[in-house]
Design a protein around this motif. Structure first.
Motif, PDB file in Angstrom:
ATOM      1  N   VAL A   1      -0.813   7.711  -1.856  1.00 28.46           N
ATOM      2  CA  VAL A   1      -2.194   7.824  -2.329  1.00 28.46           C
ATOM      3  C   VAL A   1      -3.026   8.579  -1.305  1.00 28.46           C
ATOM      4  O   VAL A   1      -3.752   9.514  -1.629  1.00 28.46           O
ATOM      5  CB  VAL A   1      -2.783   6.426  -2.579  1.00 28.46           C
ATOM      6  CG1 VAL A   1      -4.245   6.548  -2.971  1.00 28.46           C
ATOM      7  CG2 VAL A   1      -1.992   5.714  -3.661  1.00 28.46           C
ATOM      8  N   ALA A   2      -2.863   8.151  -0.071  1.00 26.16           N
ATOM      9  CA  ALA A   2      -3.578   8.850   0.994  1.00 26.16           C
ATOM     10  C   ALA A   2      -3.133  10.300   1.037  1.00 26.16           C
ATOM     11  O   ALA A   2      -3.925  11.210   1.214  1.00 26.16           O
ATOM     12  CB  ALA A   2      -3.285   8.195   2.335  1.00 26.16           C
TER      13      ALA A   2
ATOM     14  N   LEU B   1      -4.600  12.502  -1.635  1.00 24.41           N
ATOM     15  CA  LEU B   1      -6.003  12.756  -1.332  1.00 24.41           C
ATOM     16  C   LEU B   1      -6.143  13.819  -0.259  1.00 24.41           C
ATOM     17  O   LEU B   1      -6.938  14.733  -0.357  1.00 24.41           O
ATOM     18  CB  LEU B   1      -6.662  11.477  -0.827  1.00 24.41           C
ATOM     19  CG  LEU B   1      -7.207  10.565  -1.898  1.00 24.41           C
ATOM     20  CD1 LEU B   1      -7.838   9.363  -1.233  1.00 24.41           C
ATOM     21  CD2 LEU B   1      -8.240  11.307  -2.730  1.00 24.41           C
ATOM     22  N   SER B   2      -5.320  13.664   0.770  1.00 22.98           N
ATOM     23  CA  SER B   2      -5.499  14.524   1.922  1.00 22.98           C
ATOM     24  C   SER B   2      -5.015  15.933   1.658  1.00 22.98           C
ATOM     25  O   SER B   2      -5.237  16.828   2.440  1.00 22.98           O
ATOM     26  CB  SER B   2      -4.778  13.937   3.125  1.00 22.98           C
ATOM     27  OG  SER B   2      -3.402  13.921   2.874  1.00 22.98           O
TER      28      SER B   2
ATOM     29  N   VAL C   1      -7.793   5.632   4.381  1.00 23.65           N
ATOM     30  CA  VAL C   1      -8.208   6.158   3.077  1.00 23.65           C
ATOM     31  C   VAL C   1      -7.446   5.435   1.976  1.00 23.65           C
ATOM     32  O   VAL C   1      -8.016   4.958   1.002  1.00 23.65           O
ATOM     33  CB  VAL C   1      -7.954   7.674   3.012  1.00 23.65           C
ATOM     34  CG1 VAL C   1      -8.285   8.190   1.622  1.00 23.65           C
ATOM     35  CG2 VAL C   1      -8.772   8.389   4.062  1.00 23.65           C
ATOM     36  N   ALA C   2      -6.151   5.344   2.183  1.00 25.03           N
ATOM     37  CA  ALA C   2      -5.340   4.621   1.196  1.00 25.03           C
ATOM     38  C   ALA C   2      -5.807   3.187   1.128  1.00 25.03           C
ATOM     39  O   ALA C   2      -5.912   2.586   0.062  1.00 25.03           O
ATOM     40  CB  ALA C   2      -3.878   4.671   1.594  1.00 25.03           C
ATOM     41  N   PHE C   3      -6.120   2.672   2.286  1.00 18.93           N
ATOM     42  CA  PHE C   3      -6.500   1.287   2.318  1.00 18.93           C
ATOM     43  C   PHE C   3      -7.733   1.012   1.471  1.00 18.93           C
ATOM     44  O   PHE C   3      -7.747   0.139   0.619  1.00 18.93           O
ATOM     45  CB  PHE C   3      -6.760   0.832   3.749  1.00 18.93           C
ATOM     46  CG  PHE C   3      -7.403  -0.491   3.716  1.00 18.93           C
ATOM     47  CD1 PHE C   3      -6.682  -1.583   3.273  1.00 18.93           C
ATOM     48  CD2 PHE C   3      -8.740  -0.640   3.983  1.00 18.93           C
ATOM     49  CE1 PHE C   3      -7.277  -2.805   3.148  1.00 18.93           C
ATOM     50  CE2 PHE C   3      -9.338  -1.855   3.853  1.00 18.93           C
ATOM     51  CZ  PHE C   3      -8.599  -2.949   3.442  1.00 18.93           C
TER      52      PHE C   3
ATOM     53  N   MET D   1       0.840  -1.207   0.000  1.00 22.08           N
ATOM     54  CA  MET D   1       0.000   0.000   0.000  1.00 22.08           C
ATOM     55  C   MET D   1       0.867   1.246   0.000  1.00 22.08           C
ATOM     56  O   MET D   1       1.860   1.330   0.695  1.00 22.08           O
ATOM     57  CB  MET D   1      -0.829  -0.025   1.269  1.00 22.08           C
ATOM     58  CG  MET D   1      -1.661   1.199   1.438  1.00 22.08           C
ATOM     59  SD  MET D   1      -2.524   1.091   3.000  1.00 22.08           S
ATOM     60  CE  MET D   1      -2.803  -0.665   3.047  1.00 22.08           C
ATOM     61  N   LYS D   2       0.509   2.226  -0.773  1.00 24.64           N
ATOM     62  CA  LYS D   2       1.312   3.441  -0.867  1.00 24.64           C
ATOM     63  C   LYS D   2       0.616   4.570  -0.122  1.00 24.64           C
ATOM     64  O   LYS D   2      -0.472   4.966  -0.443  1.00 24.64           O
ATOM     65  CB  LYS D   2       1.485   3.836  -2.340  1.00 24.64           C
ATOM     66  CG  LYS D   2       2.124   2.747  -3.173  1.00 24.64           C
ATOM     67  CD  LYS D   2       3.470   3.165  -3.700  1.00 24.64           C
ATOM     68  CE  LYS D   2       4.182   1.984  -4.332  1.00 24.64           C
ATOM     69  NZ  LYS D   2       5.490   2.316  -4.814  1.00 24.64           N
TER      70      LYS D   2
ATOM     71  N   SER E   1       0.928  13.287  13.216  1.00 21.27           N
ATOM     72  CA  SER E   1       0.054  12.121  13.296  1.00 21.27           C
ATOM     73  C   SER E   1       0.036  11.422  11.946  1.00 21.27           C
ATOM     74  O   SER E   1       0.169  12.055  10.894  1.00 21.27           O
ATOM     75  CB  SER E   1      -1.353  12.523  13.727  1.00 21.27           C
ATOM     76  OG  SER E   1      -1.905  13.428  12.820  1.00 21.27           O
ATOM     77  N   GLU E   2      -0.081  10.118  12.012  1.00 25.39           N
ATOM     78  CA  GLU E   2      -0.082   9.323  10.790  1.00 25.39           C
ATOM     79  C   GLU E   2      -1.060   8.187  11.003  1.00 25.39           C
ATOM     80  O   GLU E   2      -0.993   7.508  12.020  1.00 25.39           O
ATOM     81  CB  GLU E   2       1.318   8.786  10.526  1.00 25.39           C
ATOM     82  CG  GLU E   2       1.435   8.065   9.214  1.00 25.39           C
ATOM     83  CD  GLU E   2       2.900   7.818   8.845  1.00 25.39           C
ATOM     84  OE1 GLU E   2       3.561   8.759   8.421  1.00 25.39           O
ATOM     85  OE2 GLU E   2       3.351   6.682   9.002  1.00 25.39           O
ATOM     86  N   ASP E   3      -1.953   7.979  10.037  1.00 25.43           N
ATOM     87  CA  ASP E   3      -3.045   7.053  10.232  1.00 25.43           C
ATOM     88  C   ASP E   3      -3.743   7.461  11.525  1.00 25.43           C
ATOM     89  O   ASP E   3      -4.137   8.598  11.649  1.00 25.43           O
ATOM     90  CB  ASP E   3      -2.530   5.614  10.256  1.00 25.43           C
ATOM     91  CG  ASP E   3      -1.765   5.311   8.975  1.00 25.43           C
ATOM     92  OD1 ASP E   3      -2.155   5.827   7.927  1.00 25.43           O
ATOM     93  OD2 ASP E   3      -0.778   4.591   9.043  1.00 25.43           O
TER      94      ASP E   3
ATOM     95  N   MET F   1      -3.275  12.350   8.736  1.00 24.52           N
ATOM     96  CA  MET F   1      -3.561  11.556   7.547  1.00 24.52           C
ATOM     97  C   MET F   1      -4.019  10.171   7.963  1.00 24.52           C
ATOM     98  O   MET F   1      -3.437   9.556   8.836  1.00 24.52           O
ATOM     99  CB  MET F   1      -2.278  11.433   6.748  1.00 24.52           C
ATOM    100  CG  MET F   1      -2.430  10.583   5.550  1.00 24.52           C
ATOM    101  SD  MET F   1      -0.856  10.418   4.737  1.00 24.52           S
ATOM    102  CE  MET F   1      -0.139  12.009   5.147  1.00 24.52           C
ATOM    103  N   LYS F   2      -5.027   9.691   7.329  1.00 23.76           N
ATOM    104  CA  LYS F   2      -5.569   8.385   7.684  1.00 23.76           C
ATOM    105  C   LYS F   2      -5.195   7.358   6.625  1.00 23.76           C
ATOM    106  O   LYS F   2      -5.551   7.487   5.476  1.00 23.76           O
ATOM    107  CB  LYS F   2      -7.093   8.457   7.788  1.00 23.76           C
ATOM    108  CG  LYS F   2      -7.575   9.502   8.783  1.00 23.76           C
ATOM    109  CD  LYS F   2      -8.304   8.864   9.935  1.00 23.76           C
ATOM    110  CE  LYS F   2      -8.595   9.902  11.015  1.00 23.76           C
ATOM    111  NZ  LYS F   2      -9.198   9.325  12.182  1.00 23.76           N
ATOM    112  N   ARG F   3      -4.470   6.369   7.075  1.00 21.44           N
ATOM    113  CA  ARG F   3      -4.079   5.356   6.107  1.00 21.44           C
ATOM    114  C   ARG F   3      -5.296   4.619   5.586  1.00 21.44           C
ATOM    115  O   ARG F   3      -5.313   4.087   4.489  1.00 21.44           O
ATOM    116  CB  ARG F   3      -3.106   4.364   6.724  1.00 21.44           C
ATOM    117  CG  ARG F   3      -2.783   3.236   5.755  1.00 21.44           C
ATOM    118  CD  ARG F   3      -1.700   2.320   6.271  1.00 21.44           C
ATOM    119  NE  ARG F   3      -0.493   3.056   6.503  1.00 21.44           N
ATOM    120  CZ  ARG F   3       0.181   3.001   7.638  1.00 21.44           C
ATOM    121  NH1 ARG F   3      -0.229   2.265   8.620  1.00 21.44           N
ATOM    122  NH2 ARG F   3       1.279   3.691   7.782  1.00 21.44           N
TER     123      ARG F   3
END
Lengths: 694, 694
Positions: free
Chosen positions: A5-6, A9-10, B5-7, A1-2, A567-569, B1-3
């Protein structure tokens, strides 16, 4: 997963800001225009003129493509291992691999002279906008205007060099909105003092590149010499004993290479649809060729390593930049920005008259580029090959040097000839097997891309196959011998014409193609870039004032921000890592490469205080070229050594990625450097020189 | 950022698979139908019947909502700290906080009896599909069919209980495609042996929940007793000295709670558009109420902690599940799956006749649900409040027990009464201040959502404010006294009718509303779910055969896969973490909560071998309820203790998230448990019991 991409979008979040706002910690600022207002308002920091001068004079540019700083009065320079990597490779042999094994000179006498490294200090600068822009005659065409500006720039450089004895470059800022002459003190006797094993400088390899948390001791120490003695460098950075604290204000002073935030939509669209994909093809095909070569054995891998690492870095960066452009929201934002600026200009008849047509002019020019882009990308033997570069330069120099200074290609202006000779006559090793493989693969890719009827392919191959040509020219050439290169350089056009060196012959054959394409490009693209770019820059000044920093130009800039996690995820990333984290990652992967540790680290772990911080992140606006930048606190003490960005930050070539988006610069923590030097490398003397500030 | 979303974007990859394929490592398999083919083909593993029986009989279900296993012959049970968390909270007082400080019983005599924990072992099971489905009379309406099936299930349970003396539940599998009676040996004397500090069991708190890399020692040991002696448990798992290796095949044997992979598009759409948002409102409002309560002080925080943690966990999980449903590609895949199945059915006239109308029937039924959904969600005082739950149960029991067994609400069937009493008469502490705050907030949210004219609100408030009602009933009730509850239970309808307990009075007032809504729901939703669900299940069997595992039902299942890291963004995540990583994270955050360490860990770090693995990930298909599942190797030895999933995996409620997508179950490594017990807790005796397999 990259995650990219998120990320793209963000970007929607930051895209909601007004077009003209300079966001928190944005900008790579010139020293003539530091962001004093932002520093005062956001960080309550008001530097003195002395502070700014000191930071500038203690900062250096490495002509290999990075930044650095003086960290002792005796000419000691700190930069990244990956910035010094080219020199390390050139100093290495099959028997002594400084890239793999690192190096430490216990005495000055043991320091190793880099074959062709030039280091620059920005001593002074001067606004020459009026003179350059004023050189353009009334009613000049864009092509003529471009030539007139270039002639003025060449004259300014030549005068400045002769007057000041300093290396003098005219720098184009704000797409031609301003021109400045930058004057550099130049060091060409640069010696290697210390480098760690690449495996710890580049821990995690291409996987961990552009990521955080990170665990890289990406540091190298060099020393500049004058008259065979360590140079005395009055301006050097003192060392912070503790490094940065969470939230602390810091400044990175370095030489960011290229940003494209002022491009028009037409230019961005070209990059997205053709420029970047083409660049990706160039980089990938070269990387693949080197990978195939490296697979043949350990020595082959060693020879290919430095360039391959650099290509991988560029590919990974380009992927994220392109993902940014492919994001419709980001692109929509850019379109909205341009629309707003054009509307502001159109609302003022005087502005509209002066600037209004610039965007359409650019769009028209770039509409013609696709027809030439592949030819321009592939019609060269200098890109893939050191020998090809030498031959092309010699052939081109012989022609250019016969012209008046003002009419030459930029890189052959009088003021640049010193640097040219350093490059041409470098004693750095050249590996014919590597050269042949890279050149053959390049010509194959070119043939595949351009076809057999292409002028470059016809000239280059002359009926033979890429492999045959590469074999013939690399086997037959004498250009590996510096004396031969000197002789051809001094022999001028006559010597070049008469040379029966097969590589020179190849360079002669393709030179007309190169000159045709360059002429087309200068007339149809660069001239328009300069002319329209200048008008668009002026329109921005008119509409918004000089509120933003100029795009990066590999010249000295101030970036700034806070040391800060993100913050991440759904969780938090702390602002730093520690040596604990390094050992966790190594253990967790069972030391499977590229997550293995150098033996020194595996065996020495009990010598270390594992809670010592290793890397940290901060919010400053940086980009490639900032590698090696000193990260200093408000006392101008070194708290870190910039070496990378995280993945979130990479689209910042086109748009600033702000704090909230998690975009971060990544640095080696000052404590990690001292801890490793003292506990693992027995480099107490070097640690003392740095921290004792002798 | 929310992964996430990528997911959900990247789900597009798995969405390209054919609708009927069972993907690698997919499925929570019943023990009657283990995935022998996949094990053989993918892992060359062929278990004996003895292996399967042993794994089943060494696995346990904790009625609090999790899984566990026997790990010694003397009734020692291993589960997660967070599964045992409710019991730990119930055993705690202001002066002795077992959640915060942990616990270790050095002798059997020191072990603490859990107030109301029941543990089940699946002793046998039997297919009763024919009997349940056959109980439906010809031409019965869906409502009648539902009642007839329920009556059959009640009869089967009662017979089985009486015959075998085992707790017997009829389980609905494949949405009614199969019915099985599961028989359990039941332990109700369960004692606490060991629990670590919550701060290490739940290191990183809500931030790190559902993430990896992870650093949680989420383990608790209990012991089942019979006749006041440690039970002798012949079937227990032996301990793996080394834990799992990279790539190793493992099995998790546990009780996954709920998946919804067989829902029709209409049902999924309802979940997405109304069900999940409503559930989020319920959870969030309850969480917020507890947070406000906890903010008042340390003791308040302690009282609210267990429920709050559970709510936060549910909220975070629901967010990711909903993100999955909101992804148009995932939803499109579900639509395509349904379309393909319906086409396959339509192509066979006999199938079409038998099953063809089921989907539209479901769609019609769910079309009526939005009108009732909010009322169903909020018309209860049992959801937010233990006291409310006790009162409602007592009032409802008195009414239900007067009916024949076959006609009662499921939870009052004879076979379930033992468990009901354990719950009703639990001596666990009840905190009136917490109860009042939670109930008041709940009624306020209900009032806001349903309005003052709503039947439940009218009945519950009877003209007063939510705060007044909560104050009055909690202050006035005597239900905190177990003896009072017993007396009301035994007193039957008459005692309930005559009670002047204000909480019983409240429960009496709202009971008609509850019964009205439940009747509507059973007639209009559950009956259709059962009737149409059964036909759809049969249609799947007809079209594809019995190739998939049934949805999760909090009954014993086998999940399996490989211990394996994954790629994330551009780098790799290793399959395990180590204690190094724990200390890195703590140091990197400067031990700022929730990243602080218990004092035992801070002070004891030099006692530990920091390279000891701490947590690991594996590809098995698990979900909430699997917490505490033993992770065993092919020798049926414990290599880990399942406690979580990573973020990537969370949409697996609706769709299996496969290996390539980075979905992973997360477990405590067996070595970490032993290392901590021995080096930090002085629990050598316990470690010996586990590893010595005495």
């Amino acid at each position: 997963m990259k995650r990219v991409v998120a990320f793209v979008l963000s970007l929607s979040i930051l895209l909601s800001l007004p077009a003209t706002a300079v966001r928190a910690d944005e900008g790579m600022w010139t020293f003539d225009n530091p962001p004093l207002k932002q520093w005062k308002e956001r960080y309550n920091f008001e530097p003195t003129k002395e502070w700014l001068d000191h930071v500038r004079l203690a900062s250096v540019r490495l002509q290999d493509g990075g930044s650095g700083s003086f960290v002792s009065v005796n000419g000691l320079v700190m930069t990244n291992q990956h910035v010094a990597g080219g020199q390390l490779a050139k100093l290495s042999t099959k028997e002594r691999d400084l890239v793999k094994d690192g190096f430490y000179a216990r005495t000055n006498a043991e320091e190793l002279k880099c074959p062709d490294l030039e280091i620059n200090v920005l001593v002074s600068y001067e606004d020459v906008t009026a003179r350059v822009q004023g050189a353009v005659k009334a009613n000049a065409s864009d092509k003529e205007a471009n030539e007139q500006r270039k002639a003025a720039m060449a004259a300014i450089e030549k005068e400045s060099t002769e007057t000041t004895k300093l290396k003098s470059d005219v720098v184009t800022l704000y797409s031609g909105g301003e021109y400045w002459v930058y004057r550099y003190k130049k060091y060409t006797d640069v010696r290697l003092v210390f480098a760690p094993e690449e495996q710890i400088a580049y821990y995690g390899g291409d996987y961990d590149n552009f990521t955080f948390p990170r665990h890289d001791l990406d540091v190298t120490f060099l020393r500049v010499y004058e008259n065979n003695q360590p140079a005395r460098t009055e301006h050097f950075f003192k060392w912070s004993a503790k490094g940065p604290s969470d939230g602390e204000f810091v400044v990175a002073s370095g030489n960011p290479g290229t940003t494209n935030r002022l491009l028009t939509n037409a230019q961005l669209q070209y990059q997205r649809d053709l420029g970047n994909p083409l660049q990706m093809q160039v980089l990938s095909s070269r990387r693949d060729a080197l990978s195939r070569f490296a697979a043949a054995g350990a020595e082959q891998a060693r020879r290919a390593n430095s360039t391959r690492r650099s290509l991988e870095n560029s590919i990974k960066r380009l992927e994220s930049q392109q993902a940014g452009l492919l994001n419709p929201r980001l692109f929509g934002k850019k379109e909205a920005e341009e629309k707003a600026l054009r509307a502001a200009i159109a609302a003022n008849p005087e502005w509209q008259q002066a600037y209004g047509s610039a965007w359409d002019q650019v769009a028209k020019a770039y509409g013609g580029l696709p027809k030439y882009a592949k030819r321009i990308a592939f019609s060269s033997i200098a890109t893939p090959s050191r020998l090809g570069s030498l031959a092309s330069t010699l052939v081109r120099y012989a022609e250019e040097i016969r012209k008046p200074n003002a009419s030459r290609y930029d890189e052959f202006r009088d003021a640049r000839l010193e640097a040219l000779k350093v490059n041409l006559f470098s004693p750095a090793p050249i590996y014919p097997d590597l050269e042949e493989a890279a050149l053959a693969a390049w010509l194959e890719e070119g043939q595949k891309t351009l076809g057999n009827d292409d002028p470059f392919i016809r000239a280059a191959l002359a009926g033979a196959t890429p492999a045959q040509v590469a074999r013939q020219v690399v086997t037959g050439t004498k250009l590996t011998d510096v004396a031969v290169r000197k002789s051809l350089f001094e022999g001028g056009a006559d010597a070049i014409a008469k040379s029966d060196d097969p590589l020179i012959a190849l360079a002669r054959r393709i030179e007309p193609v190169y000159r045709e394409l360059r002429a087309w490009s200068e007339e149809n693209i660069q001239s328009v870039d300069a002319s329209a770019g200048q008008r668009i820059a002026k329109s921005r000044f008119a509409a918004y004032g000089k509120t933003a920093a100029p795009d990066a130009t590999f010249t000295l800039r101030l970036s700034y921000g806070a040391v800060k996690g993100y913050s991440e995820d759904t969780t938090l990333v702390p602002f730093k890592t520690t040596f604990y984290g390094l050992y966790d990652r190594a253990e967790s992967f069972g030391e499977k490469p590229p997550f293995d540790l150098p033996a020194r680290y595996r065996e020495g772990r009990n010598k270390l205080d594992l809670s010592t911080p290793l890397n940290f992140v901060y919010t400053a606006d940086t980009i490639g070229g900032n590698s090696g930048s000193p990260v200093v606190n408000r006392n101008a003490e070194i708290v870190g050594l910039n070496f990378d960005s995280n993945l979130q930050k990479l689209p910042n070539r086109y748009v600033y990625v702000d704090d909230e988006e998690g975009g971060r610069a990544v640095a080696v923590h000052s404590m990690a450097i001292i801890e490793a030097l003292r506990k693992l490398y027995g480099a107490e003397k070097l640690a003392e020189e740095i921290t004792g500030a002798r």
